[in-house]
Design an enzyme around this catalytic site. Structure first.
Site, PDB file in Angstrom:
ATOM      1  CB  THR A 107       1.458  -2.830   6.887  1.00 55.26           C
ATOM      2  OG1 THR A 107       0.204  -2.810   6.216  1.00 55.26           O
ATOM      3  CG2 THR A 107       1.469  -3.953   7.909  1.00 55.26           C
ATOM      4  CE  LYS A 130      -2.107  -5.330   6.561  1.00 52.94           C
ATOM      5  NZ  LYS A 130      -2.940  -5.599   5.413  1.00 52.94           N
ATOM      6  CE  LYS A 181       5.654  -3.921   5.991  1.00 52.41           C
ATOM      7  NZ  LYS A 181       5.011  -2.854   5.239  1.00 52.41           N
TER       8      LYS A 181
HETATM    9  P1  NAD Z   1       5.033   0.481  -2.839  1.00 49.22           P
HETATM   10  O1  NAD Z   1       6.449   0.097  -2.604  1.00 49.22           O
HETATM   11  O2  NAD Z   1       4.389   0.202  -4.149  1.00 49.22           O
HETATM   12  O3  NAD Z   1       4.838   2.049  -2.528  1.00 49.22           O
HETATM   13  C1  NAD Z   1       5.526   2.760  -1.553  1.00 49.22           C
HETATM   14  C2  NAD Z   1       5.917   4.086  -2.143  1.00 49.22           C
HETATM   15  O4  NAD Z   1       6.527   4.909  -1.139  1.00 49.22           O
HETATM   16  C3  NAD Z   1       6.940   3.974  -3.284  1.00 49.22           C
HETATM   17  O5  NAD Z   1       6.390   4.535  -4.458  1.00 49.22           O
HETATM   18  C4  NAD Z   1       8.148   4.756  -2.786  1.00 49.22           C
HETATM   19  O6  NAD Z   1       8.827   5.461  -3.811  1.00 49.22           O
HETATM   20  C5  NAD Z   1       7.504   5.701  -1.791  1.00 49.22           C
HETATM   21  N1  NAD Z   1       8.432   6.223  -0.794  1.00 49.22           N
HETATM   22  C6  NAD Z   1       9.311   5.563  -0.024  1.00 49.22           C
HETATM   23  N2  NAD Z   1       9.971   6.415   0.789  1.00 49.22           N
HETATM   24  C7  NAD Z   1       9.492   7.658   0.517  1.00 49.22           C
HETATM   25  C8  NAD Z   1       9.769   8.962   1.006  1.00 49.22           C
HETATM   26  N3  NAD Z   1      10.693   9.153   1.946  1.00 49.22           N
HETATM   27  N4  NAD Z   1       9.079  10.008   0.495  1.00 49.22           N
HETATM   28  C9  NAD Z   1       8.154   9.805  -0.471  1.00 49.22           C
HETATM   29  N5  NAD Z   1       7.852   8.606  -0.975  1.00 49.22           N
HETATM   30  C10 NAD Z   1       8.505   7.543  -0.489  1.00 49.22           C
HETATM   31  O7  NAD Z   1       4.208  -0.238  -1.651  1.00 49.22           O
HETATM   32  P2  NAD Z   1       2.631  -0.500  -1.600  1.00 49.22           P
HETATM   33  O8  NAD Z   1       2.325  -1.840  -2.188  1.00 49.22           O
HETATM   34  O9  NAD Z   1       1.915   0.701  -2.084  1.00 49.22           O
HETATM   35  O10 NAD Z   1       2.433  -0.652  -0.022  1.00 49.22           O
HETATM   36  C11 NAD Z   1       2.455   0.467   0.832  1.00 49.22           C
HETATM   37  C12 NAD Z   1       2.102   0.005   2.233  1.00 49.22           C
HETATM   38  O11 NAD Z   1       0.816  -0.615   2.227  1.00 49.22           O
HETATM   39  C13 NAD Z   1       3.086  -1.035   2.810  1.00 49.22           C
HETATM   40  O12 NAD Z   1       3.305  -0.739   4.165  1.00 49.22           O
HETATM   41  C14 NAD Z   1       2.345  -2.350   2.619  1.00 49.22           C
HETATM   42  O13 NAD Z   1       2.718  -3.328   3.577  1.00 49.22           O
HETATM   43  C15 NAD Z   1       0.911  -1.913   2.797  1.00 49.22           C
HETATM   44  N6  NAD Z   1      -0.090  -2.770   2.126  1.00 49.22           N
HETATM   45  C16 NAD Z   1       0.097  -3.166   0.835  1.00 49.22           C
HETATM   46  C17 NAD Z   1      -0.858  -3.972   0.219  1.00 49.22           C
HETATM   47  C18 NAD Z   1      -0.679  -4.426  -1.209  1.00 49.22           C
HETATM   48  O14 NAD Z   1      -1.419  -5.334  -1.641  1.00 49.22           O
HETATM   49  N7  NAD Z   1       0.236  -3.851  -1.988  1.00 49.22           N
HETATM   50  C19 NAD Z   1      -2.006  -4.351   0.922  1.00 49.22           C
HETATM   51  C20 NAD Z   1      -2.199  -3.907   2.216  1.00 49.22           C
HETATM   52  C21 NAD Z   1      -1.228  -3.109   2.821  1.00 49.22           C
END
Ligand code: NAD
Length: 294
Positions: free
Chosen positions: A96, A171, A246
């Site tokens: 997102t 979204k 966010k």
């Molecule tokens: P998270 O922080 O758990 O996971 C993100 C991952 O990306 C981390 O493990 C981090 O180490 C990795 N990362 C960051 N930079 C990197 C790079 N340069 N190379 C490789 N890996 C890298 O976040 P999440 O909860 O999985 O959310 C991910 C996305 O999904 C976000 O944009 C969030 O807004 C969206 N989202 C989350 C939810 C939810 O309920 N968690 C629901 C809908 C949408």
């Protein structure tokens, strides 16, 4: 079977990648956190060190990263995906992020002859694990058709929203409704408390009346009426207040840039900002009722 590079194996990315493995795809995963890549390996995936390695070998690259700056780095950075991807690689960003970054990255991909989609999701970690996410997809019809069979392995509802950036637009519009409606439902329960009206009675009436909405019937912010809602487990997330903040910020940035008047969205952003600053940003966003209560 496709060879899929999956970058970002966090709360959402790991279960999504696991579903692709279960469906028979070959998944090469990348994350900064080795504990997460170990989990992918245990699930039958392969671990690669750099985003560019995944990009150069993959038929499809999927990213699930925290925010726009990570997406920019991974796609547009010096060793990024766009510079390294093979012609014909399909790029799908499920993070997102802001509409502007989504459009900028898509147009850089297009300039190199690569197809790219923004495909943010709704449904949370539960939906990612169960493979029932909703995908809101922006990009060309051709790229959407190519992505469909892969997205179907991770989600149940897949909607082509329009051109580049419209997935992100969908979204943030959706989550602006959600942020506002959760505050509205919370205010109604707090007013009911002050007026001596029982939570369950308000639920029984409103859930069948014109106040009915998802924040009331699926994610009710008081314990009791909906046993699966986070209110029943002390607002353990779920979808954190920080994440809601966010998305509300992204909505406000987009509204300013587009000249749209979104007064309730702006107010919701202020309320979630104060709530997160009170130290509860890691709680479920329905915990906002505690802030409303004062
Ligand atoms: P998270 O922080 O758990 O996971 C993100 C991952 O990306 C981390 O493990 C981090 O180490 C990795 N990362 C960051 N930079 C990197 C790079 N340069 N190379 C490789 N890996 C890298 O976040 P999440 O909860 O999985 O959310 C991910 C996305 O999904 C976000 O944009 C969030 O807004 C969206 N989202 C989350 C939810 C939810 O309920 N968690 C629901 C809908 C949408």
């Amino acid at each position: 079977m496709s060879r899929i590079g999956f970058i970002g194996l966090g709360n959402m990315g790991l279960p999504m990648a696991q579903n692709l493995i279960k469906a028979g795809h070959q998944v090469e995963g990348v994350d900064l956190n080795p504990a997460l890549t170990d989990k992918l390996k245990a699930a039958g995936g392969t671990v690669v060190d750099f985003a560019k390695v995944a990009a150069a070998r993959a038929d499809v690259v999927i990213t699930m990263l925290p925010a726009g700056k990570h997406v920019r780095d991974v796609y547009l950075g010096a060793n990024g995906i766009i510079e390294n991807a093979n012609a014909g690689t399909l790029l799908i960003d499920c993070s997102t992020i802001d509409v502007e970054t989504a459009r900028e990255v898509a147009s850089a991909a297009e300039a190199r002859g690569l197809m790219m989609l923004d495909a943010p999701v709704s449904g949370g970690v539960g939906g990612a694990t169960a493979g029932t996410l909703t995908f809101m997809v922006g990009g060309s019809a051709q790229a959407f058709t190519r992505a469909q069979s892969i997205l179907e392995k991770m989600g149940k509802t897949i909607v082509h929203a329009g051109g580049a950036g419209t997935g992100q637009a969908a979204k943030i519009c959706n989550n602006m409704i959600l942020g506002i409606s959760m505050i509205a439902v919370s205010e109604a329960f707090v007013l009911a408390e002050k007026l001596g009206l029982d939570h369950q009675k308000l639920f029984d009436i409103s859930s069948k009346s014109s106040g009915q909405c998802w924040s009331m019937t699926t994610y009710c912010p008081v314990p009791g009426p909906v046993p699966t809602s986070p209110a029943n487990r002390d607002y353990q997330a779920g979808f954190t207040a920080d994440m809601m903040l966010k998305d509300l910020r992204l909505a406000q940035e987009a509204a300013k840039a587009a000249g749209a008047v979104t007064s309730l969205g702006a107010n919701a952003e202020r309320i979630y900002s104060s709530y997160a600053a009170s130290g509860e940003g890691g709680c479920d966003f329905s915990g906002i009722i505690r802030y409303v209560r004062g």
